[in-house]
Design an enzyme around this catalytic site. Structure first.
Site, PDB file in Angstrom:
ATOM      1  N   TYR A  19     -16.029 -29.400   3.248  1.00  0.00           N
ATOM      2  CA  TYR A  19     -15.526 -28.591   2.123  1.00  0.00           C
ATOM      3  C   TYR A  19     -14.090 -28.121   2.407  1.00  0.00           C
ATOM      4  O   TYR A  19     -13.192 -28.348   1.592  1.00  0.00           O
ATOM      5  CB  TYR A  19     -16.446 -27.389   1.937  1.00  0.00           C
ATOM      6  N   PHE A  67     -28.955 -12.066  -2.137  1.00  0.00           N
ATOM      7  CA  PHE A  67     -29.424 -10.676  -1.973  1.00  0.00           C
ATOM      8  C   PHE A  67     -30.062 -10.168  -3.266  1.00  0.00           C
ATOM      9  O   PHE A  67     -31.109  -9.521  -3.240  1.00  0.00           O
ATOM     10  CB  PHE A  67     -28.263  -9.756  -1.570  1.00  0.00           C
ATOM     11  N   LYS A  98     -10.785 -29.632   0.553  1.00  0.00           N
ATOM     12  CA  LYS A  98      -9.877 -28.859  -0.303  1.00  0.00           C
ATOM     13  C   LYS A  98      -8.447 -28.923   0.233  1.00  0.00           C
ATOM     14  O   LYS A  98      -7.477 -28.920  -0.534  1.00  0.00           O
ATOM     15  CB  LYS A  98     -10.334 -27.403  -0.382  1.00  0.00           C
TER      16      LYS A  98
HETATM   17  P1  NAD Z   1     -20.590 -24.478  -8.845  1.00  0.00           P
HETATM   18  O1  NAD Z   1     -21.311 -25.233  -7.797  1.00  0.00           O
HETATM   19  O2  NAD Z   1     -21.363 -23.537  -9.718  1.00  0.00           O
HETATM   20  O3  NAD Z   1     -19.801 -25.449  -9.823  1.00  0.00           O
HETATM   21  C1  NAD Z   1     -19.314 -26.701  -9.452  1.00  0.00           C
HETATM   22  C2  NAD Z   1     -19.538 -27.642 -10.619  1.00  0.00           C
HETATM   23  O4  NAD Z   1     -19.008 -28.934 -10.276  1.00  0.00           O
HETATM   24  C3  NAD Z   1     -21.019 -27.846 -10.945  1.00  0.00           C
HETATM   25  O5  NAD Z   1     -21.216 -27.791 -12.335  1.00  0.00           O
HETATM   26  C4  NAD Z   1     -21.317 -29.232 -10.383  1.00  0.00           C
HETATM   27  O6  NAD Z   1     -22.390 -29.868 -11.039  1.00  0.00           O
HETATM   28  C5  NAD Z   1     -19.990 -29.918 -10.593  1.00  0.00           C
HETATM   29  N1  NAD Z   1     -19.765 -31.056  -9.691  1.00  0.00           N
HETATM   30  C6  NAD Z   1     -19.949 -31.089  -8.352  1.00  0.00           C
HETATM   31  N2  NAD Z   1     -19.631 -32.310  -7.886  1.00  0.00           N
HETATM   32  C7  NAD Z   1     -19.234 -33.057  -8.947  1.00  0.00           C
HETATM   33  C8  NAD Z   1     -18.802 -34.402  -9.103  1.00  0.00           C
HETATM   34  N3  NAD Z   1     -18.711 -35.229  -8.054  1.00  0.00           N
HETATM   35  N4  NAD Z   1     -18.482 -34.840 -10.351  1.00  0.00           N
HETATM   36  C9  NAD Z   1     -18.589 -34.015 -11.429  1.00  0.00           C
HETATM   37  N5  NAD Z   1     -18.997 -32.740 -11.321  1.00  0.00           N
HETATM   38  C10 NAD Z   1     -19.320 -32.268 -10.104  1.00  0.00           C
HETATM   39  O7  NAD Z   1     -19.418 -23.703  -8.097  1.00  0.00           O
HETATM   40  P2  NAD Z   1     -18.372 -22.630  -8.651  1.00  0.00           P
HETATM   41  O8  NAD Z   1     -18.572 -21.392  -7.886  1.00  0.00           O
HETATM   42  O9  NAD Z   1     -18.385 -22.596 -10.110  1.00  0.00           O
HETATM   43  O10 NAD Z   1     -17.004 -23.279  -8.140  1.00  0.00           O
HETATM   44  C11 NAD Z   1     -16.127 -23.956  -9.008  1.00  0.00           C
HETATM   45  C12 NAD Z   1     -14.895 -24.395  -8.246  1.00  0.00           C
HETATM   46  O11 NAD Z   1     -14.235 -23.244  -7.691  1.00  0.00           O
HETATM   47  C13 NAD Z   1     -15.201 -25.334  -7.080  1.00  0.00           C
HETATM   48  O12 NAD Z   1     -14.196 -26.305  -6.988  1.00  0.00           O
HETATM   49  C14 NAD Z   1     -15.136 -24.426  -5.874  1.00  0.00           C
HETATM   50  O13 NAD Z   1     -14.776 -25.120  -4.722  1.00  0.00           O
HETATM   51  C15 NAD Z   1     -14.075 -23.424  -6.291  1.00  0.00           C
HETATM   52  N6  NAD Z   1     -14.245 -22.139  -5.582  1.00  0.00           N
HETATM   53  C16 NAD Z   1     -15.228 -21.288  -5.966  1.00  0.00           C
HETATM   54  C17 NAD Z   1     -15.389 -20.099  -5.254  1.00  0.00           C
HETATM   55  C18 NAD Z   1     -16.442 -19.088  -5.628  1.00  0.00           C
HETATM   56  O14 NAD Z   1     -16.594 -18.098  -4.913  1.00  0.00           O
HETATM   57  N7  NAD Z   1     -17.166 -19.238  -6.711  1.00  0.00           N
HETATM   58  C19 NAD Z   1     -14.562 -19.808  -4.159  1.00  0.00           C
HETATM   59  C20 NAD Z   1     -13.587 -20.733  -3.808  1.00  0.00           C
HETATM   60  C21 NAD Z   1     -13.425 -21.890  -4.533  1.00  0.00           C
HETATM   61  N1  UDP Z   2     -24.857 -14.559   4.196  1.00  0.00           N
HETATM   62  C1  UDP Z   2     -25.884 -13.712   4.591  1.00  0.00           C
HETATM   63  N2  UDP Z   2     -27.092 -13.849   4.008  1.00  0.00           N
HETATM   64  C2  UDP Z   2     -27.342 -14.770   3.027  1.00  0.00           C
HETATM   65  C3  UDP Z   2     -26.281 -15.616   2.607  1.00  0.00           C
HETATM   66  C4  UDP Z   2     -25.052 -15.497   3.214  1.00  0.00           C
HETATM   67  O1  UDP Z   2     -25.703 -12.848   5.465  1.00  0.00           O
HETATM   68  O2  UDP Z   2     -28.472 -14.817   2.531  1.00  0.00           O
HETATM   69  C5  UDP Z   2     -23.519 -14.391   4.801  1.00  0.00           C
HETATM   70  C6  UDP Z   2     -22.872 -15.668   5.301  1.00  0.00           C
HETATM   71  O3  UDP Z   2     -23.275 -15.932   6.627  1.00  0.00           O
HETATM   72  C7  UDP Z   2     -21.409 -15.313   5.198  1.00  0.00           C
HETATM   73  C8  UDP Z   2     -21.331 -14.375   3.997  1.00  0.00           C
HETATM   74  O4  UDP Z   2     -22.662 -13.904   3.792  1.00  0.00           O
HETATM   75  O5  UDP Z   2     -20.985 -14.593   6.351  1.00  0.00           O
HETATM   76  C9  UDP Z   2     -20.835 -15.049   2.740  1.00  0.00           C
HETATM   77  O6  UDP Z   2     -21.592 -16.229   2.550  1.00  0.00           O
HETATM   78  P1  UDP Z   2     -21.423 -17.153   1.272  1.00  0.00           P
HETATM   79  O7  UDP Z   2     -22.251 -18.362   1.514  1.00  0.00           O
HETATM   80  O8  UDP Z   2     -21.669 -16.354   0.053  1.00  0.00           O
HETATM   81  O9  UDP Z   2     -19.872 -17.509   1.227  1.00  0.00           O
HETATM   82  P2  UDP Z   2     -18.820 -18.084   2.301  1.00  0.00           P
HETATM   83  O10 UDP Z   2     -19.392 -17.987   3.692  1.00  0.00           O
HETATM   84  O11 UDP Z   2     -18.576 -19.485   1.897  1.00  0.00           O
HETATM   85  O12 UDP Z   2     -17.669 -17.186   2.153  1.00  0.00           O
END
Ligand code: NAD
Ligand code: UDP
Length: 312
Positions: free
Chosen positions: A147, A193, A151
């Protein structure tokens, strides 16, 4: 009157993507929502099916596609560690080949492309809080690398398409975002949670729970995405809420709202789990006039209400 913009939203049936669909549709724009439904659901955009400005396409971004659009919001990629580690090779391919395909499309039709990058490009950060100038500390061969590195190379491709072919790019580095429409089995901490608490189960803290994250409400993020796309700065720009909390503090907030009697249990910390994370958002403030407006306390309410309804 200017004709409405034609928007392609990849990952538009997902958590963030579907909120963006709502905002653009409400603004009277045309939206093509493209998704392979790996972590997205048709139900997230069902309210727009049949609307003349809306189209839904089942497609995988690792395959090329030809469409006529003005703007590409490239969000397709699983975001939860549980989901992106399910098939890590596919995750890397989605970021690399998927972004390559969307940049090819942007080049062909002269569209502007916004890439949803991530705070994960900073890895387990040695600089705190994290400004965009920090180059990060990612383990290139760990379980999060599919991941994080995916990115990072997606950002690289964007800048090379800009330099070589003049493609207009916008790169946002999104920090942990939460809100309604996260999947109950998403695996990310806020949904875990809340779902555990609503089911009367103990809340699972990984490690000691002293690691930190900064949680942004989804409406604030979407506002930031729109300002970035409409603005002139290519980024990368951090979008996140600088309010930083330990995971234990988050657990306390969730349990006090749902059931204070619930137990907190400790499970092993996954490999390479970042110890701390907080965005510096000076650039977003200066360039986009953006800052978050919803505190964690405020944003938890509608998020809990969503899961209460979803689980009922
Ligand atoms: P999500 O998993 O809910 O949404 C991702 C979407 O992309 C889903 O609808 C999935 O079906 C689709 N998808 C995955 N692989 C695909 C493919 N190969 N072809 C077509 N569609 C595909 O996640 P999200 O939280 O909505 O995240 C959206 C974007 O924002 C992602 O690129 C993620 O990396 C980025 N992002 C999100 C967060 C967050 O905290 N939510 C943080 C950092 C980055
Ligand atoms: N985490 C946790 N319990 C859970 C899920 C996640 O303590 O049930 C912790 C995880 O280890 C991380 C933080 O919460 O330290 C955020 O996790 P998340 O998967 O939401 O996002 P990311 O690690 O990608 O920022």
């Amino acid at each position: 009157m200017a004709s409405p913009k034609r928007n392609l939203i990849t990952g538009g049936a997902g958590f963030v993507g579907s909120h963006l669909v709502d905002r653009l549709m409400a603004a009277g724009e045309e939206v093509i929502c493209l998704d392979n439904y790996f972590t997205g659901r048709k139900a997230n955009v069902a309210q727009w099916i049949g609307h003349p400005n809306f189209e839904l396409i089942r497609h995988d971004v690792t395959e090329p596609i030809r469409l006529e659009v003005d703007r590409i919001w490239h969000l397709a990629c699983p975001a939860s560690p549980v989901h992106y580690q399910h098939n890590p090779i596919k995750t890397a391919k989605t970021s690399f080949i998927g972004t390559y395909n969307m940049l090819g499309l942007a080049r062909r039709v002269g569209a502007r492309l916004l890439l949803a990058s991530t705070s994960e490009v900073y890895g387990d950060p040695e600089v705190h809080p994290q400004p965009e100038s920090y180059r990060g500390n990612v383990n290139t061969h760990g379980i999060r690398a599919c991941y994080d590195e995916g990115k990072r190379v997606a950002e690289t491709l964007c800048f090379d398409y800009q330099r070589m072919h003049g493609v207009e790019i916008r790169i946002v580095r999104i920090f942990n975002t939460y809100g309604p429409r996260m999947l109950p089995d998403d695996g990310r901490v806020v949904s875990n949670f809340i779902v555990q608490a609503l089911r009367g189960q103990p809340l699972t803290l990984y490690g000691t729970g002293s690691q930190t994250r900064s949680f942004c409400y989804v409406d604030d993020l979407v506002e930031g995405l729109i300002r970035l796309m409409n603005g002139s700065h290519p980024g990368p720009i951090n979008i996140g809420n600088p309010g930083e909390f330990t995971i234990r503090q988050l657990a306390e907030k969730v349990r006090e709202r749902i059931n204070p009697a619930l137990e907190l249990i400790y499970q092993p910390l996954p490999a390479d789990d970042p110890l701390q994370r907080q965005p510096v958002i000076d650039l977003a403030r200066e360039q986009l006039g953006w800052q978050p407006t919803v505190s964690l306390d405020q944003g938890l309410e509608p998020t809990i209400a969503h899961f209460r309804a979803a689980l009922a």
